[in-house]
Design a protein around this motif. Structure first.
Motif, PDB file in Angstrom:
ATOM      1  N   TRP A 179      -3.241 -34.707  44.019  1.00  0.00           N
ATOM      2  CA  TRP A 179      -2.278 -35.646  44.604  1.00  0.00           C
ATOM      3  C   TRP A 179      -1.597 -34.929  45.758  1.00  0.00           C
ATOM      4  O   TRP A 179      -0.845 -33.986  45.565  1.00  0.00           O
ATOM      5  CB  TRP A 179      -1.250 -36.078  43.557  1.00  0.00           C
ATOM      6  N   THR A 180      -1.887 -35.348  47.000  1.00  0.00           N
ATOM      7  CA  THR A 180      -1.378 -34.657  48.175  1.00  0.00           C
ATOM      8  C   THR A 180      -0.029 -35.231  48.593  1.00  0.00           C
ATOM      9  O   THR A 180       0.357 -36.338  48.186  1.00  0.00           O
ATOM     10  CB  THR A 180      -2.362 -34.779  49.347  1.00  0.00           C
ATOM     11  N   TRP A 181       0.657 -34.482  49.452  1.00  0.00           N
ATOM     12  CA  TRP A 181       1.960 -34.939  49.935  1.00  0.00           C
ATOM     13  C   TRP A 181       1.825 -36.187  50.787  1.00  0.00           C
ATOM     14  O   TRP A 181       2.733 -37.027  50.807  1.00  0.00           O
ATOM     15  CB  TRP A 181       2.639 -33.824  50.725  1.00  0.00           C
ATOM     16  N   GLN A 182       0.702 -36.339  51.485  1.00  0.00           N
ATOM     17  CA  GLN A 182       0.500 -37.529  52.295  1.00  0.00           C
ATOM     18  C   GLN A 182       0.298 -38.763  51.432  1.00  0.00           C
ATOM     19  O   GLN A 182       0.723 -39.862  51.801  1.00  0.00           O
ATOM     20  CB  GLN A 182      -0.706 -37.334  53.225  1.00  0.00           C
ATOM     21  N   GLN A 183      -0.315 -38.596  50.271  1.00  0.00           N
ATOM     22  CA  GLN A 183      -0.470 -39.727  49.358  1.00  0.00           C
ATOM     23  C   GLN A 183       0.864 -40.132  48.740  1.00  0.00           C
ATOM     24  O   GLN A 183       1.149 -41.322  48.586  1.00  0.00           O
ATOM     25  CB  GLN A 183      -1.471 -39.369  48.264  1.00  0.00           C
ATOM     26  N   SER A 184       1.684 -39.154  48.407  1.00  0.00           N
ATOM     27  CA  SER A 184       2.971 -39.472  47.779  1.00  0.00           C
ATOM     28  C   SER A 184       3.952 -40.104  48.769  1.00  0.00           C
ATOM     29  O   SER A 184       4.785 -40.923  48.386  1.00  0.00           O
ATOM     30  CB  SER A 184       3.587 -38.203  47.182  1.00  0.00           C
ATOM     31  N   SER A 185       3.859 -39.746  50.050  1.00  0.00           N
ATOM     32  CA  SER A 185       4.775 -40.281  51.060  1.00  0.00           C
ATOM     33  C   SER A 185       4.068 -41.179  52.063  1.00  0.00           C
ATOM     34  O   SER A 185       4.628 -41.485  53.109  1.00  0.00           O
ATOM     35  CB  SER A 185       5.454 -39.122  51.810  1.00  0.00           C
ATOM     36  N   GLY A 186       2.840 -41.577  51.752  1.00  0.00           N
ATOM     37  CA  GLY A 186       2.042 -42.330  52.715  1.00  0.00           C
ATOM     38  C   GLY A 186       2.651 -43.643  53.132  1.00  0.00           C
ATOM     39  O   GLY A 186       2.637 -44.003  54.315  1.00  0.00           O
ATOM     40  N   SER A 187       3.194 -44.408  52.177  1.00  0.00           N
ATOM     41  CA  SER A 187       3.750 -45.718  52.514  1.00  0.00           C
ATOM     42  C   SER A 187       4.940 -45.582  53.457  1.00  0.00           C
ATOM     43  O   SER A 187       5.097 -46.376  54.400  1.00  0.00           O
ATOM     44  CB  SER A 187       4.172 -46.454  51.241  1.00  0.00           C
TER      45      SER A 187
END
Length: 428
Positions: free
Chosen positions: A266-274
């Motif tokens: 789970w990458t930081w871009q996935q967690s903050s993507g929205s």
């Protein structure tokens, strides 16, 4: 055959300059020129100021994410123990962490135990997120550990805990005070599970720059967290820091292979993507809206030039009869309009750059005049209004403003060039 005049000859600049310096009798032209100049200046200033604030907000927000959280979290899929009960966690986290450390580009790997507790001190209680992490992992967390905006004794972390400055302020504790942590998942007895209450010395207080992190986060030594949350021999996840988090996708395949079977990423871009996508959409919409504002400002040039052409009809007729070509007349009035656009753009760029450079004192003054509370960190996430001046944003504003100024100037300039000298002088 008559000799053709070289484009933008000195006499064309001289005539345009005389027209721009309107006499008192032609005050309407002078007023329209000033309105055009001020309008373009303010429009370009607003565009650059908005783009710099949006870029600064994005940069600060992303930096707080990367400086306070894992770039990649490796977590296990749901499993069962020997008795068939569901269990989630890595039992072989040390071996997996060692394998992840060998991936090129990885700079830090830290097994983590996570849990939620109630933190209490001085009769005040707050919810908190506990991260059980090794001392090396805490030091490597840029906005929390070594080199962060913090105070205390980081070397004593194995004997205590580290907490956010917002949580410390709410509970009224400082370095050296003891903080009680209450977990509902405590000792298991014949009468059920009783809450677990432990007191820990606060040895490190950090300010990560994110309101939600500083208000809720507590770091605890990994071994103590395993004992406190009944996670002996387990790690909930493994946090990975990489050298180039902006291109995290280039590490995913190697990390997934090194993490082993049953591991997920789970990458930081996935967690903050929205949120990042929302910022991108908002940036594009704001640019379009402010571009319309620049267009409206440049349209004032058309009004000013139309008035100028009407007032200078007699002069145009005389110049045409003296041999001035249509191209020369067009260039004279094009210079008049373009000069206004260039000066207005230059002034707008100067004001916009000054705003971006001195945004802190400007915002402090606005906050003081309004009585405070203009920027709520609990809503914005970060504590201050940032601004980041980027060459690309400035160039976009300059190209847009000059491009529109030059384009709208052509139409009234062509009207002046095509004016019939006989009609212009008929009633003179």
């Amino acid at each position: 055959m008559a000799n053709r005049t070289a484009p933008f000859a000195p006499f064309e600049w001289m005539i345009a300059w005389r027209y721009l310096r309107a006499r008192r009798a032609e005050g309407g032209v002078s007023v329209m020129t000033w309105i055009s100049l001020i309008g373009i200046t303010l429009a370009v200033f607003a565009l650059i100021a908005t783009l710099s604030v949006r870029a600064g907000f994005r940069a600060e927000f992303v930096d707080t994410i990367l400086g306070s959280n894992a770039h990649v979290s490796v977590y296990p899929a749901q499993g069962v123990d020997e008795e068939g009960r569901p269990v989630r966690g890595f039992t072989d986290y040390a071996e997996r962490a060692a394998a992840l450390e060998r991936v090129p580009g990885v700079i830090q790997v830290s097994p983590v135990v996570r849990g939620q507790v109630m933190a209490s001190a001085n009769g005040v209680a707050r919810g908190a997120d506990v991260y059980g992490i090794s001392p090396e992992g805490l030091r490597a967390t840029r906005r929390v550990g070594e080199g962060a905006d913090a105070y205390g004794e980081l070397d004593r972390f194995p004997q205590g805990i580290a907490i956010g400055s917002g949580l410390a302020r709410d509970l009224g504790v400082t370095v050296g005070d003891r903080l009680r942590l209450i977990s509902p998942d405590g000792m298991k007895t014949a009468f059920g599970t009783s809450p677990r209450v432990n007191a820990y010395e606060v040895v490190w207080i950090f300010t990560a720059g994110r309101y939600d992190i500083d208000q809720t986060r507590v770091y605890m030594p990994l071994v103590e967290a395993q004992s406190y949350f009944n996670r002996e021999g387990l790690a909930d996840e493994i946090e990975v820091m990489v050298a180039d988090p902006d291109h995290i996708e280039q590490y995913q395949d190697a990390l997934l292979g090194a993490a082993g079977q049953g591991a997920l990423l789970w990458t930081w871009q996935q967690s903050s993507g929205s949120f990042l996508k929302a910022l991108t959409i908002e940036d594009n919409v704001m640019f379009v809206i402010l571009s319309v504002l620049v267009l409206i400002a440049t349209m004032n040039i058309v009004s000013g030039l139309i008035m100028l052409v009407k007032n200078k009809g007699r002069d145009i007729g005389i110049l045409r009869t003296m041999g001035l070509t249509e191209g020369s007349v067009l260039r004279v009035f094009f210079i008049c309009g373009a000069f206004t656009g260039i000066i207005g753009t230059a002034m707008g760029v100067a004001l916009g750059c000054l705003f971006a450079i001195y945004v802190d004192p400007i915002f402090s003054f606005v906050n003081y005049v309004s009585g405070g509370g203009v920027w709520d960190p609990s809503i914005r996430g970060i504590y201050a209004l940032p601004a980041k001046l980027q060459a690309g944003d400035v160039m976009s504003a300059v190209v847009l403003s000059l491009g529109l100024s030059f384009v709208v100037t052509i139409f009234p300039a062509r009207r002046a060039a095509r004016m019939n000298p006989v009609e212009a002088l008929r009633y003179e």
